[in-house]
Design a protein around this motif. Structure first.
Motif, mmCIF file in Angstrom:
data_model
loop_
_atom_site.group_PDB
_atom_site.id
_atom_site.type_symbol
_atom_site.label_atom_id
_atom_site.label_comp_id
_atom_site.label_asym_id
_atom_site.label_seq_id
_atom_site.Cartn_x
_atom_site.Cartn_y
_atom_site.Cartn_z
ATOM 1 N N VAL A 41 2.637 8.415 3.829
ATOM 2 C CA VAL A 41 2.447 8.581 2.377
ATOM 3 C C VAL A 41 3.791 8.700 1.667
ATOM 4 C CG1 VAL A 41 1.546 10.119 0.583
ATOM 5 C CG2 VAL A 41 0.157 9.595 2.601
ATOM 6 N N MET A 42 4.648 9.585 2.163
ATOM 7 C CA MET A 42 5.951 9.785 1.522
ATOM 8 C C MET A 42 6.826 8.532 1.631
ATOM 9 S SD MET A 42 6.978 13.735 2.412
ATOM 10 C CE MET A 42 6.851 13.539 4.190
ATOM 11 N N GLY A 43 6.789 7.873 2.799
ATOM 12 C CA GLY A 43 7.622 6.692 3.001
ATOM 13 C C GLY A 43 7.229 5.539 2.113
ATOM 14 N N ASN A 44 5.933 5.238 2.050
ATOM 15 C CA ASN A 44 5.473 4.085 1.265
ATOM 16 C C ASN A 44 5.524 4.346 -0.237
ATOM 17 O OD1 ASN A 44 4.475 1.854 3.173
ATOM 18 N ND2 ASN A 44 3.524 3.664 4.050
ATOM 19 N N LEU A 45 5.071 5.522 -0.662
ATOM 20 C CA LEU A 45 5.163 5.847 -2.084
ATOM 21 C C LEU A 45 6.616 5.988 -2.516
ATOM 22 C CD1 LEU A 45 2.209 8.369 -2.616
ATOM 23 C CD2 LEU A 45 2.260 5.891 -2.975
ATOM 24 N N GLY A 46 7.442 6.554 -1.626
ATOM 25 C CA GLY A 46 8.868 6.672 -1.917
ATOM 26 C C GLY A 46 9.522 5.311 -2.058
ATOM 27 N N MET A 47 9.138 4.372 -1.204
ATOM 28 C CA MET A 47 9.680 3.017 -1.285
ATOM 29 C C MET A 47 9.314 2.362 -2.614
ATOM 30 S SD MET A 47 11.418 0.643 0.300
ATOM 31 C CE MET A 47 11.406 1.035 2.051
ATOM 32 N N ILE A 48 8.087 2.560 -3.063
ATOM 33 C CA ILE A 48 7.653 1.993 -4.347
ATOM 34 C C ILE A 48 8.469 2.575 -5.493
ATOM 35 C CG2 ILE A 48 5.727 1.814 -5.973
ATOM 36 C CD1 ILE A 48 3.859 1.824 -3.516
ATOM 37 N N VAL A 49 8.670 3.898 -5.471
ATOM 38 C CA VAL A 49 9.433 4.565 -6.531
ATOM 39 C C VAL A 49 10.881 4.083 -6.540
ATOM 40 C CG1 VAL A 49 10.348 6.793 -7.311
ATOM 41 C CG2 VAL A 49 7.964 6.612 -6.568
ATOM 42 N N ILE A 50 11.501 4.001 -5.364
ATOM 43 C CA ILE A 50 12.897 3.553 -5.257
ATOM 44 C C ILE A 50 13.065 2.144 -5.814
ATOM 45 C CG2 ILE A 50 14.679 2.857 -3.595
ATOM 46 C CD1 ILE A 50 13.787 5.221 -1.861
ATOM 47 N N ILE A 51 12.135 1.261 -5.478
ATOM 48 C CA ILE A 51 12.209 -0.123 -5.959
ATOM 49 C C ILE A 51 12.044 -0.180 -7.477
ATOM 50 C CG2 ILE A 51 11.020 -2.357 -5.910
ATOM 51 C CD1 ILE A 51 10.412 -1.798 -2.943
ATOM 52 N N ARG A 52 11.188 0.671 -8.013
ATOM 53 C CA ARG A 52 10.954 0.657 -9.457
ATOM 54 C C ARG A 52 12.143 1.192 -10.254
ATOM 55 N NH1 ARG A 52 5.486 0.043 -10.881
ATOM 56 N NH2 ARG A 52 4.661 -1.527 -9.430
ATOM 57 N N ILE A 53 12.826 2.219 -9.736
ATOM 58 C CA ILE A 53 13.861 2.886 -10.531
ATOM 59 C C ILE A 53 15.241 2.246 -10.379
ATOM 60 C CG2 ILE A 53 12.647 5.083 -10.427
ATOM 61 C CD1 ILE A 53 14.658 6.022 -8.345
ATOM 62 N N ASN A 54 15.439 1.421 -9.345
ATOM 63 C CA ASN A 54 16.744 0.803 -9.124
ATOM 64 C C ASN A 54 16.725 -0.651 -9.600
ATOM 65 O OD1 ASN A 54 19.214 -0.126 -8.256
ATOM 66 N ND2 ASN A 54 19.042 0.697 -6.187
ATOM 67 N N PRO A 55 17.472 -0.976 -10.674
ATOM 68 C CA PRO A 55 17.487 -2.357 -11.194
ATOM 69 C C PRO A 55 17.970 -3.379 -10.162
ATOM 70 C CG PRO A 55 18.476 -0.834 -12.768
ATOM 71 C CD PRO A 55 18.283 -0.073 -11.494
ATOM 72 N N LYS A 56 18.829 -2.953 -9.223
ATOM 73 C CA LYS A 56 19.316 -3.870 -8.190
ATOM 74 C C LYS A 56 18.185 -4.381 -7.290
ATOM 75 C CE LYS A 56 24.052 -2.116 -7.645
ATOM 76 N NZ LYS A 56 25.022 -1.531 -6.676
#
Length: 314
Positions: A41-56
Protein backbone atom coordinates in the motif's frame (compact mmCIF):
# COMPACT_ATOMS: atom_id res chain seq x y z
CA UNK A 1 -35.21 -22.39 -15.29
CA UNK A 2 -33.39 -19.10 -14.65
CA UNK A 3 -35.08 -18.80 -11.26
CA UNK A 4 -34.00 -22.30 -10.33
CA UNK A 5 -30.38 -21.59 -11.27
CA UNK A 6 -30.42 -18.42 -9.20
CA UNK A 7 -31.82 -20.28 -6.20
CA UNK A 8 -29.18 -22.97 -6.57
CA UNK A 9 -26.39 -20.41 -6.88
CA UNK A 10 -27.64 -18.50 -3.85
CA UNK A 11 -27.31 -21.65 -1.71
CA UNK A 12 -23.72 -22.32 -2.77
CA UNK A 13 -21.07 -21.85 -0.07
CA UNK A 14 -17.34 -21.98 -0.67
CA UNK A 15 -14.84 -22.81 2.06
CA UNK A 16 -11.40 -21.26 1.57
CA UNK A 17 -8.94 -23.60 3.26
CA UNK A 18 -5.95 -21.33 2.67
CA UNK A 19 -3.19 -22.36 5.08
CA UNK A 20 -5.54 -23.85 7.71
CA UNK A 21 -3.73 -27.21 7.53
CA UNK A 22 -0.66 -25.45 9.01
CA UNK A 23 -2.09 -24.16 12.33
CA UNK A 24 1.35 -23.48 13.85
CA UNK A 25 2.10 -21.01 11.06
CA UNK A 26 -1.05 -18.90 11.44
CA UNK A 27 0.51 -16.10 13.50
CA UNK A 28 3.81 -15.90 11.57
CA UNK A 29 1.94 -15.96 8.24
CA UNK A 30 -0.51 -13.30 9.42
CA UNK A 31 2.33 -10.99 10.46
CA UNK A 32 4.22 -11.70 7.23
CA UNK A 33 1.26 -11.01 4.94
CA UNK A 34 0.22 -7.97 6.96
CA UNK A 35 3.72 -6.52 6.59
CA UNK A 36 3.74 -7.29 2.87
CA UNK A 37 0.34 -5.63 2.43
CA UNK A 38 1.40 -2.51 4.34
CA UNK A 39 4.56 -2.22 2.21
CA UNK A 40 2.44 -2.76 -0.91
CA UNK A 41 0.00 0.00 0.00
CA UNK A 42 2.69 2.50 1.00
CA UNK A 43 4.94 1.60 -1.94
CA UNK A 44 2.32 1.84 -4.67
CA UNK A 45 0.46 4.86 -3.31
CA UNK A 46 3.80 6.50 -2.57
CA UNK A 47 4.92 5.89 -6.14
CA UNK A 48 1.75 7.55 -7.46
CA UNK A 49 2.26 10.58 -5.21
CA UNK A 50 5.95 10.93 -6.16
CA UNK A 51 5.12 10.81 -9.87
CA UNK A 52 2.39 13.41 -9.47
CA UNK A 53 4.41 15.94 -7.46
CA UNK A 54 7.68 15.78 -9.44
CA UNK A 55 7.49 17.58 -12.84
CA UNK A 56 10.53 15.59 -14.04
CA UNK A 57 8.45 12.44 -13.82
CA UNK A 58 5.62 13.74 -16.03
CA UNK A 59 6.70 11.54 -18.92
CA UNK A 60 4.97 8.62 -20.69
CA UNK A 61 7.07 6.02 -18.82
CA UNK A 62 6.05 7.33 -15.40
CA UNK A 63 2.47 7.90 -16.54
CA UNK A 64 2.21 4.18 -17.29
CA UNK A 65 4.08 3.34 -14.08
CA UNK A 66 1.59 5.33 -11.98
CA UNK A 67 -1.26 3.28 -13.46
CA UNK A 68 0.68 0.06 -12.88
CA UNK A 69 1.06 1.07 -9.22
CA UNK A 70 -2.67 1.81 -8.99
CA UNK A 71 -3.55 -1.59 -10.49
CA UNK A 72 -1.11 -3.37 -8.14
CA UNK A 73 -2.66 -1.60 -5.15
CA UNK A 74 -6.20 -2.55 -6.20
CA UNK A 75 -5.18 -6.11 -7.09
CA UNK A 76 -3.53 -6.71 -3.71
CA UNK A 77 -6.44 -5.09 -1.86
CA UNK A 78 -8.87 -7.46 -3.57
CA UNK A 79 -7.02 -10.53 -2.25
CA UNK A 80 -4.88 -9.83 0.83
CA UNK A 81 -7.56 -8.65 3.35
CA UNK A 82 -9.52 -11.88 2.84
CA UNK A 83 -6.30 -13.89 3.20
CA UNK A 84 -5.55 -12.13 6.49
CA UNK A 85 -9.10 -12.69 7.71
CA UNK A 86 -8.95 -16.44 7.01
CA UNK A 87 -5.77 -16.71 9.08
CA UNK A 88 -7.49 -15.42 12.24
CA UNK A 89 -11.08 -16.71 12.01
CA UNK A 90 -12.43 -20.23 12.21
CA UNK A 91 -15.29 -19.63 9.77
CA UNK A 92 -13.61 -19.54 6.36
CA UNK A 93 -16.79 -19.69 4.31
CA UNK A 94 -17.50 -17.24 1.51
CA UNK A 95 -20.77 -16.85 -0.36
CA UNK A 96 -21.10 -17.48 -4.07
CA UNK A 97 -21.74 -13.79 -4.73
CA UNK A 98 -18.69 -12.67 -2.71
CA UNK A 99 -16.50 -15.29 -4.40
CA UNK A 100 -17.69 -14.20 -7.83
CA UNK A 101 -17.09 -10.55 -6.96
CA UNK A 102 -13.54 -11.25 -5.80
CA UNK A 103 -12.89 -13.17 -9.00
CA UNK A 104 -14.31 -10.38 -11.18
CA UNK A 105 -12.02 -7.72 -9.72
CA UNK A 106 -8.89 -9.85 -9.49
CA UNK A 107 -9.31 -11.19 -13.04
CA UNK A 108 -9.87 -7.67 -14.36
CA UNK A 109 -6.78 -6.27 -12.65
CA UNK A 110 -4.64 -9.20 -13.85
CA UNK A 111 -5.62 -8.56 -17.48
CA UNK A 112 -5.12 -4.81 -17.08
CA UNK A 113 -1.64 -5.39 -15.63
CA UNK A 114 -0.62 -7.68 -18.49
CA UNK A 115 -1.65 -5.06 -21.05
CA UNK A 116 0.04 -2.25 -19.11
CA UNK A 117 3.27 -4.26 -19.10
CA UNK A 118 2.92 -4.68 -22.88
CA UNK A 119 2.29 -0.94 -23.31
CA UNK A 120 5.34 -0.14 -21.17
CA UNK A 121 7.48 -2.46 -23.32
CA UNK A 122 6.33 -0.60 -26.43
CA UNK A 123 7.08 2.69 -24.70
CA UNK A 124 10.66 1.57 -23.93
CA UNK A 125 11.07 0.53 -27.57
CA UNK A 126 9.99 3.96 -28.81
CA UNK A 127 12.30 5.69 -26.30
CA UNK A 128 15.34 3.73 -27.55
CA UNK A 129 14.46 3.36 -31.24
CA UNK A 130 13.45 7.00 -31.82
CA UNK A 131 14.77 9.02 -28.87
CA UNK A 132 14.55 12.38 -30.68
CA UNK A 133 10.93 11.81 -31.69
CA UNK A 134 9.96 10.07 -28.46
CA UNK A 135 7.84 12.87 -26.98
CA UNK A 136 6.08 13.33 -30.33
CA UNK A 137 5.51 9.60 -30.93
CA UNK A 138 4.27 8.96 -27.39
CA UNK A 139 1.91 11.93 -27.17
CA UNK A 140 -0.41 12.50 -24.21
CA UNK A 141 -3.40 11.50 -26.33
CA UNK A 142 -1.76 8.22 -27.37
CA UNK A 143 -0.72 7.43 -23.79
CA UNK A 144 -4.24 8.14 -22.51
CA UNK A 145 -5.69 5.99 -25.30
CA UNK A 146 -3.36 3.05 -24.53
CA UNK A 147 -4.18 3.17 -20.81
CA UNK A 148 -7.91 3.49 -21.51
CA UNK A 149 -7.66 0.52 -23.90
CA UNK A 150 -5.91 -1.57 -21.22
CA UNK A 151 -8.60 -0.79 -18.63
CA UNK A 152 -11.43 -1.32 -21.11
CA UNK A 153 -10.14 -4.68 -22.32
CA UNK A 154 -9.43 -5.79 -18.76
CA UNK A 155 -12.99 -4.99 -17.68
CA UNK A 156 -14.43 -6.59 -20.82
CA UNK A 157 -12.39 -9.77 -20.36
CA UNK A 158 -13.42 -9.99 -16.72
CA UNK A 159 -17.07 -9.49 -17.65
CA UNK A 160 -16.81 -12.31 -20.20
CA UNK A 161 -15.16 -14.63 -17.67
CA UNK A 162 -17.74 -13.80 -15.02
CA UNK A 163 -20.63 -14.22 -17.45
CA UNK A 164 -19.45 -17.73 -18.35
CA UNK A 165 -19.77 -18.57 -14.64
CA UNK A 166 -23.08 -16.81 -14.01
CA UNK A 167 -24.87 -18.77 -16.77
CA UNK A 168 -24.03 -22.03 -14.97
CA UNK A 169 -26.04 -23.59 -12.17
CA UNK A 170 -24.36 -24.31 -8.83
CA UNK A 171 -25.23 -26.42 -5.83
CA UNK A 172 -23.87 -27.59 -2.50
CA UNK A 173 -20.73 -26.66 -0.60
CA UNK A 174 -17.35 -26.54 -2.30
CA UNK A 175 -14.02 -26.73 -0.46
CA UNK A 176 -11.35 -24.56 -2.08
CA UNK A 177 -7.82 -25.74 -1.34
CA UNK A 178 -6.53 -22.20 -1.76
CA UNK A 179 -7.01 -18.71 -0.29
CA UNK A 180 -8.77 -16.98 -3.21
CA UNK A 181 -11.54 -17.66 -5.68
CA UNK A 182 -10.11 -18.78 -9.02
CA UNK A 183 -11.95 -19.53 -12.23
CA UNK A 184 -11.26 -23.27 -12.27
CA UNK A 185 -12.36 -23.64 -8.65
CA UNK A 186 -15.67 -21.85 -9.20
CA UNK A 187 -16.19 -23.78 -12.42
CA UNK A 188 -15.63 -27.12 -10.69
CA UNK A 189 -18.52 -26.36 -8.31
CA UNK A 190 -20.99 -26.17 -11.18
CA UNK A 191 -23.69 -28.82 -11.56
CA UNK A 192 -24.33 -28.06 -15.24
CA UNK A 193 -22.45 -28.58 -18.49
CA UNK A 194 -19.22 -26.52 -18.45
CA UNK A 195 -18.05 -27.09 -22.02
CA UNK A 196 -19.13 -23.70 -23.40
CA UNK A 197 -17.65 -21.79 -20.45
CA UNK A 198 -14.34 -23.65 -20.72
CA UNK A 199 -14.06 -22.90 -24.45
CA UNK A 200 -14.79 -19.17 -24.00
CA UNK A 201 -12.35 -18.90 -21.09
CA UNK A 202 -9.66 -20.73 -23.06
CA UNK A 203 -10.09 -18.48 -26.13
CA UNK A 204 -10.21 -15.13 -24.30
CA UNK A 205 -7.42 -15.92 -21.82
CA UNK A 206 -5.13 -17.14 -24.60
CA UNK A 207 -5.86 -14.05 -26.69
CA UNK A 208 -4.92 -11.89 -23.69
CA UNK A 209 -1.72 -13.81 -22.98
CA UNK A 210 -0.54 -14.24 -26.57
CA UNK A 211 -1.23 -10.64 -27.60
CA UNK A 212 0.62 -9.14 -24.65
CA UNK A 213 3.52 -11.59 -24.89
CA UNK A 214 3.82 -10.88 -28.63
CA UNK A 215 4.04 -7.12 -28.00
CA UNK A 216 6.56 -7.56 -25.16
CA UNK A 217 8.80 -10.03 -26.99
CA UNK A 218 8.68 -8.08 -30.26
CA UNK A 219 9.48 -4.83 -28.45
CA UNK A 220 12.46 -6.30 -26.63
CA UNK A 221 13.81 -8.03 -29.72
CA UNK A 222 13.73 -4.68 -31.52
CA UNK A 223 15.26 -2.99 -28.47
CA UNK A 224 18.08 -5.53 -28.37
CA UNK A 225 18.79 -5.13 -32.09
CA UNK A 226 18.76 -1.34 -31.75
CA UNK A 227 21.14 -1.41 -28.76
CA UNK A 228 23.54 -3.75 -30.54
CA UNK A 229 23.78 -1.25 -33.41
CA UNK A 230 24.95 1.49 -31.04
CA UNK A 231 28.66 2.31 -31.28
CA UNK A 232 28.96 3.93 -27.85
CA UNK A 233 29.46 1.63 -24.86
CA UNK A 234 28.00 4.20 -22.47
CA UNK A 235 24.99 4.55 -24.76
CA UNK A 236 24.42 0.81 -24.65
CA UNK A 237 24.65 0.72 -20.85
CA UNK A 238 22.23 3.64 -20.55
CA UNK A 239 19.78 1.99 -22.94
CA UNK A 240 19.94 -1.31 -21.05
CA UNK A 241 19.46 0.46 -17.71
CA UNK A 242 16.25 2.12 -18.92
CA UNK A 243 14.80 -1.33 -19.66
CA UNK A 244 16.20 -3.23 -16.66
CA UNK A 245 13.39 -2.43 -14.20
CA UNK A 246 10.57 -3.21 -16.62
CA UNK A 247 12.26 -6.38 -17.86
CA UNK A 248 12.69 -7.54 -14.25
CA UNK A 249 9.01 -6.89 -13.52
CA UNK A 250 7.91 -8.72 -16.68
CA UNK A 251 10.15 -11.71 -15.92
CA UNK A 252 8.82 -12.07 -12.37
CA UNK A 253 5.18 -11.61 -13.46
CA UNK A 254 5.14 -14.06 -16.36
CA UNK A 255 7.63 -16.40 -14.72
CA UNK A 256 5.28 -16.83 -11.76
CA UNK A 257 2.30 -17.49 -14.03
CA UNK A 258 4.19 -20.07 -16.10
CA UNK A 259 5.50 -21.80 -12.98
CA UNK A 260 2.00 -21.88 -11.45
CA UNK A 261 0.50 -23.58 -14.50
CA UNK A 262 3.43 -25.96 -14.92
CA UNK A 263 3.18 -27.41 -11.40
CA UNK A 264 1.57 -30.89 -11.62
CA UNK A 265 -1.87 -31.22 -10.08
CA UNK A 266 -1.15 -33.60 -7.21
CA UNK A 267 -1.55 -33.57 -3.45
CA UNK A 268 2.18 -33.20 -2.91
CA UNK A 269 2.19 -30.06 -5.07
CA UNK A 270 -0.68 -28.24 -3.31
CA UNK A 271 1.64 -26.41 -0.94
CA UNK A 272 3.78 -25.24 -3.86
CA UNK A 273 0.65 -24.13 -5.72
CA UNK A 274 -0.54 -22.10 -2.72
CA UNK A 275 2.88 -20.52 -2.17
CA UNK A 276 3.06 -19.57 -5.85
CA UNK A 277 -0.53 -18.31 -5.75
CA UNK A 278 0.41 -16.06 -2.83
CA UNK A 279 3.46 -14.76 -4.67
CA UNK A 280 1.36 -13.86 -7.70
CA UNK A 281 -1.32 -11.52 -6.23
CA UNK A 282 0.32 -10.59 -2.91
CA UNK A 283 4.11 -10.39 -3.30
CA UNK A 284 4.44 -9.07 -6.89
CA UNK A 285 2.38 -5.90 -6.17
CA UNK A 286 4.87 -5.19 -3.37
CA UNK A 287 7.94 -5.88 -5.53
CA UNK A 288 7.00 -3.66 -8.49
CA UNK A 289 7.38 -0.26 -6.74
CA UNK A 290 10.60 -1.49 -5.12
CA UNK A 291 12.01 -2.62 -8.47
CA UNK A 292 11.21 0.69 -10.18
CA UNK A 293 12.28 2.94 -7.30
CA UNK A 294 15.58 1.24 -6.41
CA UNK A 295 16.93 1.56 -9.96
CA UNK A 296 15.63 5.07 -10.65
CA UNK A 297 17.62 8.18 -9.80
CA UNK A 298 14.68 10.60 -10.25
CA UNK A 299 12.49 8.64 -7.86
CA UNK A 300 15.32 8.40 -5.32
CA UNK A 301 15.92 12.16 -5.51
CA UNK A 302 12.23 12.88 -4.98
CA UNK A 303 12.15 10.55 -1.98
CA UNK A 304 15.18 12.28 -0.45
CA UNK A 305 13.57 15.70 -0.93
CA UNK A 306 10.36 14.53 0.71
CA UNK A 307 12.29 13.06 3.64
CA UNK A 308 14.29 16.29 4.05
CA UNK A 309 11.13 18.38 3.99
CA UNK A 310 9.50 16.12 6.58
CA UNK A 311 12.63 16.26 8.77
CA UNK A 312 12.80 20.08 8.57
CA UNK A 313 9.13 20.45 9.55
CA UNK A 314 9.74 18.34 12.63
Amino acid sequence: MITTDKNQSASVIFILLGFSDYPDLKVPLFLLFLTIYMVTVMGNLGMIVIIRINPKLHTPMYFFLSHLSFVDFCYSTGVTPKLLENLVVEDRTISFEACLTQFFFTAGFVVIETFLLAVMAYDRFMAIYKPLLYTVSMSQKLCAFLVAAAYSWGILSSLIFTYTLIILSFCGTKVINNFLCEYTVILSASCSDKHFSEIIFFIVSNIDALCTLFVILTSYICIFVTIMKMHSGSGRRKAFSTCASHLTAVTIFYGTILFLYCVPNSKSSWLMVRVTSVFYPVVIPMLNPLIYSLRNKDVKETLKKLMNIEASTQ
